[in-house]
Design an enzyme around this catalytic site. Structure first.
Site: not given
Ligand SMILES: NC(=O)c1ccc[n+]([C@@H]2O[C@H](COP(=O)([O-])OP(=O)(O)OC[C@H]3O[C@@H](n4cnc5c(N)ncnc54)[C@H](OP(=O)(O)O)[C@@H]3O)[C@@H](O)[C@H]2O)c1
Length: 323
Positions: A45, A79, A112
């Site tokens: 993504d 997006k 998006h």
């Molecule tokens: N459509 C939208 O508007 C929108 C908005 C937000 C996000 N997104 C998408 O959704 C994806 C995921 O959301 P996000 O990046 O906001 O947050 P997330 O996946 O909820 O959290 C990422 C965080 O969690 C940590 N992490 C990952 N695996 C872990 C584990 N097993 N144990 C402990 N910590 C862990 C990562 O650190 P490390 O990297 O150090 O492991 C990072 O700090 C985004 O990357 C993006 O592609 C879309």
């Protein structure tokens, strides 16, 4: 409870654990994507607004090499940026994504956000002198959706969908054609039960973003606003259930989402955590555990990605979230 590993979108398989790519530098992301491919991720993504499509594309293309069969194994999502939410800009934005990703087609292209910024070439996040966003208040969401739907005719995108829309917006667009997929924030503190029920009624598969609580965003917003964002991974209930299953808290949070019928796109740049986050198919949460996790819901107050980092955007007539 066995849960299917894929959603089927018009005959294509979208893995229900995908790889998030937001907020990683190019170099770190390329390594993380290589580790994710090794670990078995096939759904990736990104977004024009993340400004990382080229880095993701390099890592994917190294893996694909000259083998078209490997491209077919992948499910790539990107997006439209908020500044591209105008019928005359959609195709240009889409072609930019395709070029930067270095791909012939995209599997899923999403609107998006339903609000829009003014289009400023070379500036995806245009701001006024006071730091507020240059918001384009004239957005015609239905017209944007009609243009996005037309992209399918080119064969360069297989499915189109939406992100960050509320139920009324989804219904409005569904009257033209149902989105193939809905990407929204869903996790233990923001469980979105009514949105999930609406998507189920409409038969629209849901992908949960920020499934682990988006630590970088939460820390950033906490520093700016003073608001407290509890760490999902440290919640006592989540830790207790993790210990009972000899799993990590992240695996419990992801498994809850899978058992609730949604897909999830956790982001990590750490090879061990990348592997753990996709190893969620061989255990099951029981009814009591699902009930304990359900009780963590804080509704709208649990939302992290409320776009308050885009100052002034809540004034847009299509701003989707109401407190
Ligand atoms: N459509 C939208 O508007 C929108 C908005 C937000 C996000 N997104 C998408 O959704 C994806 C995921 O959301 P996000 O990046 O906001 O947050 P997330 O996946 O909820 O959290 C990422 C965080 O969690 C940590 N992490 C990952 N695996 C872990 C584990 N097993 N144990 C402990 N910590 C862990 C990562 O650190 P490390 O990297 O150090 O492991 C990072 O700090 C985004 O990357 C993006 O592609 C879309």
């Amino acid at each position: 409870m066995s849960v299917p590993e894929y959603f089927v979108l018009g005959g294509d398989r979208m893995p229900r654990i995908g790889f998030g790519t937001w907020q990683a530098s190019d170099e770190v992301l390329e390594k993380a994507v290589a580790a994710a491919l090794d670990a078995g991720y096939r759904h990736f993504d990104t977004a024009r607004a993340y400004e990382n499509e080229a880095a993701l594309g390099r890592a994917l293309n190294r893996w694909i090499g000259n083998d078209p069969a490997k491209r077919k194994e992948l499910f790539i999502v990107t997006k439209i940026p908020p500044g591209g939410n105008r019928p005359d800009l959609v195709e240009e934005c889409f072609n930019g994504s395709l070029k930067d990703l270095g791909l012939d087609y995209i599997d899923l292209y999403l609107i998006h956000v339903p609000f829009a910024f003014e289009y400023v070439p070379g500036d995806l996040h245009p701001t006024n002198h006071d730091g507020s966003m240059k918001v384009d208040l004239t957005t015609d969401l239905v017209a944007v959706w009609k243009t996005v739907l037309k992209l399918k005719e080119s064969g360069k995108v297989r499915h189109v969908g939406v992100s960050n829309m509320n139920e009324e917006q989804i219904l409005r667009l569904s009257a033209i054609e149902k989105p193939a997929c809905l990407q929204i924030e869903v996790h233990a503190l923001c469980q979105q039960s009514s949105m999930l029920a609406a998507a189920k009624r409409l038969d629209i598969p849901v992908v949960a973003y920020s499934p682990l609580g988006s630590k970088a965003l939460a820390d950033n917003l906490a520093a700016k606003t003073g608001r407290e964002y509890p760490s999902l991974l440290d919640l006592p209930v989540v830790k207790k259930i993790a210990a009972a299953h000899s799993r990590t808290p992240a695996q419990i949070l992801l498994r809850q989402l899978l058992q609730r019928g949604v897909a999830a796109i956790p982001k990590s740049t750490d090879p061990t955590r990348i592997k753990q986050n996709i190893s969620v198919w061989d255990f099951e949460l029981n009814e009591n555990e699902m009930a304990e996790l359900a009780a963590l819901d804080r509704g709208e107050n649990g939302r992290i990605c409320d776009f308050s980092f885009f100052v002034g955007v809540e004034k847009h007539p299509e701003f989707p979230f109401k407190k």
